[in-house]
Design a protein around this motif. Structure first.
Motif, mmCIF file in Angstrom:
data_model
loop_
_atom_site.group_PDB
_atom_site.id
_atom_site.type_symbol
_atom_site.label_atom_id
_atom_site.label_comp_id
_atom_site.label_asym_id
_atom_site.label_seq_id
_atom_site.Cartn_x
_atom_site.Cartn_y
_atom_site.Cartn_z
ATOM 1 N N GLY A 18 0.861 -1.084 0.066
ATOM 2 C CA GLY A 18 -0.216 -0.149 -0.084
ATOM 3 C C GLY A 18 0.744 1.238 0.076
ATOM 4 N N ILE A 19 0.326 2.329 0.780
ATOM 5 C CA ILE A 19 1.101 3.653 0.648
ATOM 6 C C ILE A 19 1.415 3.927 2.005
ATOM 7 C CG2 ILE A 19 0.066 4.502 -1.517
ATOM 8 C CD1 ILE A 19 -1.714 6.344 0.491
ATOM 9 N N CYS A 20 2.410 4.883 2.190
ATOM 10 C CA CYS A 20 2.760 5.325 3.674
ATOM 11 C C CYS A 20 3.368 6.869 3.519
ATOM 12 C CB CYS A 20 3.826 4.211 4.378
ATOM 13 S SG CYS A 20 5.299 4.053 3.631
ATOM 14 N N ASP A 21 3.480 7.276 4.710
ATOM 15 C CA ASP A 21 4.336 8.689 4.544
ATOM 16 C C ASP A 21 3.199 9.495 3.650
ATOM 17 O OD1 ASP A 21 6.151 7.998 6.290
ATOM 18 O OD2 ASP A 21 7.710 7.424 4.469
ATOM 19 N N ILE A 22 2.031 9.640 3.979
ATOM 20 C CA ILE A 22 0.985 10.370 3.444
ATOM 21 C C ILE A 22 0.333 11.220 4.469
ATOM 22 C CG2 ILE A 22 -0.758 8.512 3.211
ATOM 23 C CD1 ILE A 22 -1.564 10.291 0.433
ATOM 24 N N ARG A 23 0.500 12.630 4.340
ATOM 25 C CA ARG A 23 -0.148 13.517 5.284
ATOM 26 C C ARG A 23 -1.508 14.007 4.720
ATOM 27 N NH1 ARG A 23 4.060 17.787 6.951
ATOM 28 N NH2 ARG A 23 4.122 18.338 4.829
ATOM 29 N N HIS A 24 -2.623 13.999 5.634
ATOM 30 C CA HIS A 24 -3.937 14.335 5.105
ATOM 31 C C HIS A 24 -4.557 15.200 6.382
ATOM 32 C CE1 HIS A 24 -6.511 13.745 1.896
ATOM 33 N NE2 HIS A 24 -7.680 13.587 2.757
ATOM 34 N N PRO A 25 -5.214 16.163 6.260
ATOM 35 C CA PRO A 25 -6.256 17.153 7.157
ATOM 36 C C PRO A 25 -7.204 16.073 7.731
ATOM 37 C CG PRO A 25 -6.381 17.907 5.017
ATOM 38 C CD PRO A 25 -5.734 16.768 4.678
ATOM 39 N N VAL A 26 -7.350 16.325 8.822
ATOM 40 C CA VAL A 26 -8.270 15.321 9.637
ATOM 41 C C VAL A 26 -9.273 16.128 10.733
ATOM 42 C CG1 VAL A 26 -7.366 12.968 9.314
ATOM 43 C CG2 VAL A 26 -6.704 14.134 11.175
ATOM 44 N N SER A 27 -10.181 15.584 11.297
ATOM 45 C CA SER A 27 -10.792 16.218 12.179
ATOM 46 C C SER A 27 -11.416 15.160 13.343
ATOM 47 C CB SER A 27 -12.208 16.752 11.413
ATOM 48 O OG SER A 27 -13.100 17.492 12.450
ATOM 49 N N ILE A 28 -10.980 15.400 14.364
ATOM 50 C CA ILE A 28 -11.030 14.349 15.603
ATOM 51 C C ILE A 28 -12.147 14.743 16.479
ATOM 52 C CG2 ILE A 28 -9.717 13.088 17.000
ATOM 53 C CD1 ILE A 28 -8.453 12.608 14.262
ATOM 54 N N ALA A 29 -12.942 13.990 16.942
ATOM 55 C CA ALA A 29 -13.857 14.171 17.824
ATOM 56 C C ALA A 29 -13.224 14.264 19.301
ATOM 57 C CB ALA A 29 -14.931 12.808 17.841
ATOM 58 N N GLN A 30 -13.785 15.321 20.126
ATOM 59 C CA GLN A 30 -13.209 15.685 21.338
ATOM 60 C C GLN A 30 -13.932 15.148 22.425
ATOM 61 O OE1 GLN A 30 -10.614 19.673 20.491
ATOM 62 N NE2 GLN A 30 -12.952 20.056 20.684
ATOM 63 N N ARG A 31 -13.571 14.981 23.610
ATOM 64 C CA ARG A 31 -14.082 14.541 24.797
ATOM 65 C C ARG A 31 -14.919 15.895 25.173
ATOM 66 N NH1 ARG A 31 -11.061 12.430 30.279
ATOM 67 N NH2 ARG A 31 -10.176 14.561 29.826
ATOM 68 N N VAL A 32 -14.185 17.326 25.199
ATOM 69 C CA VAL A 32 -14.921 18.253 25.486
ATOM 70 C C VAL A 32 -16.224 18.573 24.581
ATOM 71 C CG1 VAL A 32 -13.022 19.081 26.747
ATOM 72 C CG2 VAL A 32 -13.638 19.790 24.146
ATOM 73 N N GLY A 33 -16.378 17.912 23.586
ATOM 74 C CA GLY A 33 -17.496 17.911 22.609
ATOM 75 C C GLY A 33 -16.977 18.691 21.244
ATOM 76 N N GLY A 34 -17.654 18.724 20.257
ATOM 77 C CA GLY A 34 -16.845 18.906 18.885
ATOM 78 C C GLY A 34 -15.947 18.141 18.541
ATOM 79 N N HIS A 35 -15.206 18.990 17.368
ATOM 80 C CA HIS A 35 -14.069 18.228 16.694
ATOM 81 C C HIS A 35 -13.136 19.328 16.568
ATOM 82 C CE1 HIS A 35 -17.398 15.357 15.458
ATOM 83 N NE2 HIS A 35 -16.224 14.560 15.054
ATOM 84 N N GLN A 36 -11.930 18.636 16.666
ATOM 85 C CA GLN A 36 -10.662 19.542 16.348
ATOM 86 C C GLN A 36 -10.003 19.047 14.958
ATOM 87 O OE1 GLN A 36 -6.472 18.799 18.389
ATOM 88 N NE2 GLN A 36 -8.135 18.489 19.931
ATOM 89 N N SER A 37 -9.704 20.175 14.118
ATOM 90 C CA SER A 37 -8.769 19.841 12.966
ATOM 91 C C SER A 37 -7.299 19.692 13.375
ATOM 92 C CB SER A 37 -9.176 21.262 12.016
ATOM 93 O OG SER A 37 -10.459 21.336 11.953
ATOM 94 N N THR A 38 -6.922 18.728 12.498
ATOM 95 C CA THR A 38 -5.353 18.432 12.854
ATOM 96 C C THR A 38 -4.821 18.031 11.580
ATOM 97 O OG1 THR A 38 -3.503 17.682 14.171
ATOM 98 C CG2 THR A 38 -5.708 16.293 14.197
ATOM 99 N N VAL A 39 -3.614 17.323 11.645
ATOM 100 C CA VAL A 39 -2.944 16.942 10.328
ATOM 101 C C VAL A 39 -2.362 15.367 10.558
ATOM 102 C CG1 VAL A 39 -1.132 17.005 8.687
ATOM 103 C CG2 VAL A 39 -2.301 19.125 9.310
ATOM 104 N N ALA A 40 -2.789 14.509 9.928
ATOM 105 C CA ALA A 40 -2.365 13.121 10.276
ATOM 106 C C ALA A 40 -1.434 12.536 9.194
ATOM 107 C CB ALA A 40 -3.475 11.939 10.631
ATOM 108 N N THR A 41 -0.630 11.609 9.580
ATOM 109 C CA THR A 41 0.241 10.959 8.595
ATOM 110 C C THR A 41 -0.043 9.572 8.851
ATOM 111 O OG1 THR A 41 2.237 12.323 9.154
ATOM 112 C CG2 THR A 41 2.667 10.283 8.442
ATOM 113 N N PHE A 42 -0.519 8.962 7.587
ATOM 114 C CA PHE A 42 -1.216 7.565 7.118
ATOM 115 C C PHE A 42 -0.440 6.538 6.644
ATOM 116 C CE2 PHE A 42 -5.849 8.314 7.808
ATOM 117 C CZ PHE A 42 -5.876 9.793 7.866
#
Lengths: 258, 258, 258, 258
Positions: A18-42
């Motif tokens: 497959g593929i690796c070392d690929i960065r992508h914007p993601v949005s992660i659900a937070q315990r305090v509610g809502g989501h936070q935007s960050t950048v993941a490496t897949f």
């Protein structure tokens, strides 16, 4: 006709492709509610049966593009299933690691700061059954019990990186693992500290000396006490302030293998 | 009385405890004869039974200092045994990774250059039985079969990093693994190439297109054919010249588990 | 009384003092409209006159926390000014580097993918005058003119990292610098390519061979032709597919120093 | 005919062109006598006048291969001169960075250990005049004066990385710069420490609290007092044990520009 689709004569299945070392914007659900935007490496892999020459690399990217929004442990497992399906594979593996930010308040003044942690979701799919691992990397303070014990005053201390990876059978927040790590160091780290806060964390660390061995044992005790966590791996690495190398300890345990 | 030597009440054994991220000069036996001087990064761990509070961190460094000269697979295993003994441990683990230099001659002019590879010795000792793994990381050229097939001229190619880790039951040189990796890419890399050499490697790569899947299969075939190698893990990671991510494939196999 | 606020007797001013290696979520204005969320790594410094013992480290973090939203070149310069003011400093320096994502369409099929670039804003304030530099790091394909010229078929190519840093006296988008870099390699990279796209990029690279020297010269020519850009530094680093080292070239120029 | 040797019509000179990220075994003269073997990472560049299309990349590697043995500041400058000559260039630049090992004795027991430092030689040749810079990167302990001052007991401390780069007009050993850095932290680091040594370093650090500002000022004072050092740049970066970011300070000074 695709070169990848040709029959392969070598009779050798491939465990992961497959593929690796690929960065992508993601949005992660937070315990305090809502989501936070960050950048993941897949990293995204499937198995390849012996009869096929190659996999379809562009499909991995397409799956990633289709799933970028609002990732939760549940939606992450859906991505893993969809990947296996679209690649016609029995086995699949997705890893995503991302910086994760949590508001944190100074211990005395309550001044608001931000702490960053590295968090990972790791999904393994084998013969149609998915397993999810969550990992947190949490910096803490460790203060050396030996140094405190033998010295007339002071004790060497340093930043230590605690890593916890768990498999669970019920929902939990990554923030719960972060809380466990931070409460079991000699002291925790903060984004902002005023003078009176700095006094508090200095004294708390001095009152609470811990070897790397202590840190991983105290965290393991906490994970043993929580039935949701079925297996874990806990490490602590001290960036020693008196040496140019690290001190390291690790405990791993699978409750279901007992 | 040492704080480390105290009795620990938590009843939790530690899987690995020790030091890591420590650099040390070493001297490695070469296939061409003699030794070469290089610099290794070590990790050294033992297990810690539940009844002890801590290990003796300074002993790891003392063992390292005593063994710096002329490391061979045999002397590496002695270091592993001595570490377990001096730390009174049943289990031990040592990893050392180092850049390793091999003289290499350009394919047409024969001009001498030097290639650098990352090599690792990884020793695991469990209940008094030691197992040694050797790892080599070898950069090669890969040229895409699909790109060649569909294009009127040219084909995208790139540097790919091949990693081979093996367990063997008879002596072999790390250079043998490097040879296997280099002969199974689309082409191999060189330190120095003159114009006529560059023509040769360009054409060889074009005549020899390989996906990452092909590279790991062809290397696995070579390792399957050599009875000394009992288990292996082979990966290839293409730093794609047409994408900003990597293509990756991995095969692992344990002949003794068949 | 703060220790930091004491008088220092050594009569040595400090050029830069502050914090670095701090990650923070940011939101960046995009050429296509709106903002994108990403994660930046910051360094923030001020000068310290000789008479003061120390600076106020926690204020840097407070300024960062107050400015996290919707950073533009203008708001970045405001943060630089506010930092200098709150730290009572004549000089200040802020660097922020972040992954930046741009939608990109495959050259023939038009399939949508995403490319990631590293972008930096670097602000220098000296005696109350601020200067802003913008940097982009753009991966491209380079195909070797010599290899193409001497070979009967094929040509070695590889990923190359182009870095452009400019000082300008009028507004521009980081995307404009990315466009320049991508159009001056042998070919540009894409997130997703179908077979017919892969044919197009393979042939385009082959038709358009460039040394690192060519890449930096062609980008410098573009920057010379645009009066907004007053100074620049352009580098190209080839991760050579036939060697285990990089080929590198750099041109820098200050139009206002002519 | 070489493609590189063709006339270039763009009328743009290139400031630096060459190779980088190339590792090579080297042997470095030691203050204690003899040489030590280690591994350096090199960058080697020359300027390229506007009329030439490209440089001769393989010559850089040939020069490196010819000079691998027993590098001193003097022989390093010869390599710089030879590179400029063979590439027919007015300007040249060579950087080499390498881990450097020094035997070091524990402060009370005198037990022998080894410390590793990163050392760099940086040579700049402009219009036939060479300038040599030497850089050392030295880890030390820093203990926070503020934390000690406000706390009833203890004080946070951590590993800090001190970097000193100097230009000199008379011979000196890199070890002299290492000595200066180590004596101006709160305490220095050791490879091996026994219990009684650990007591000594803990108490020494507590008696000797220093901000990053103090460290760079005290080192600058030492460099100011030694006429051999004509210009310098000193930085200190604390990997804070109470924060997840670093504290940083830098002083630079050129005595000949006064």
């Amino acid at each position: 006709e695709d070169v990848q689709g040709r029959t392969d004569p070598r009779r050798l299945a491939i465990n992961k492709v497959g593929i690796c070392d690929i960065r992508h914007p993601v949005s992660i659900a937070q315990r305090v509610g809502g989501h936070q935007s960050t950048v993941a490496t897949f990293a995204m892999y499937v198995n390849l049966p012996h009869e096929f020459k190659g996999t379809h690399m562009s499909r991995f990217v397409e799956i990633l593009n289709a799933h970028e929004q609002q990732i939760t442990p549940d939606s992450f497992q859906l991505m893993l299933e969809e990947m296996a399906e679209r690649l016609e594979a029995n086995n699949g593996h997705i890893e995503m690691y991302f910086p994760y930010f949590v508001d944190k308040y100074a211990p005395v003044t309550g001044e608001k700061g931000v702490m960053d942690y590295e968090v990972g979701f790791i999904g393994d799919r084998v013969d149609g059954v998915s397993t999810l691992y969550v990992e947190v990397q949490v910096p803490v303070t460790t203060l050396c019990p030996c140094s405190k014990d033998i010295s007339d005053y002071g004790a060497h201390n340093q930043r230590s990186l605690v890593t916890i990876r768990v498999r669970a059978d019920a929902f939990f927040w990554a923030e719960e693992l972060i809380d466990i790590a931070e409460s079991e160091g000699s002291c925790e780290l903060y984004g902002v500290l005023k003078r009176i806060d700095e006094k508090a964390v200095t004294e708390r660390a001095y009152e609470n000396p811990k070897f790397v061995e202590d840190v991983v044992r105290d965290i393991a005790t906490r994970l043993n006490d929580d039935d949701r966590f079925r297996s874990y791996r806990v490490t602590s690495e001290n960036f020693e302030s008196i040496h140019n190398h690290s001190a390291y300890a690790m405990i791993e345990h699978d409750k279901d293998a007992e």
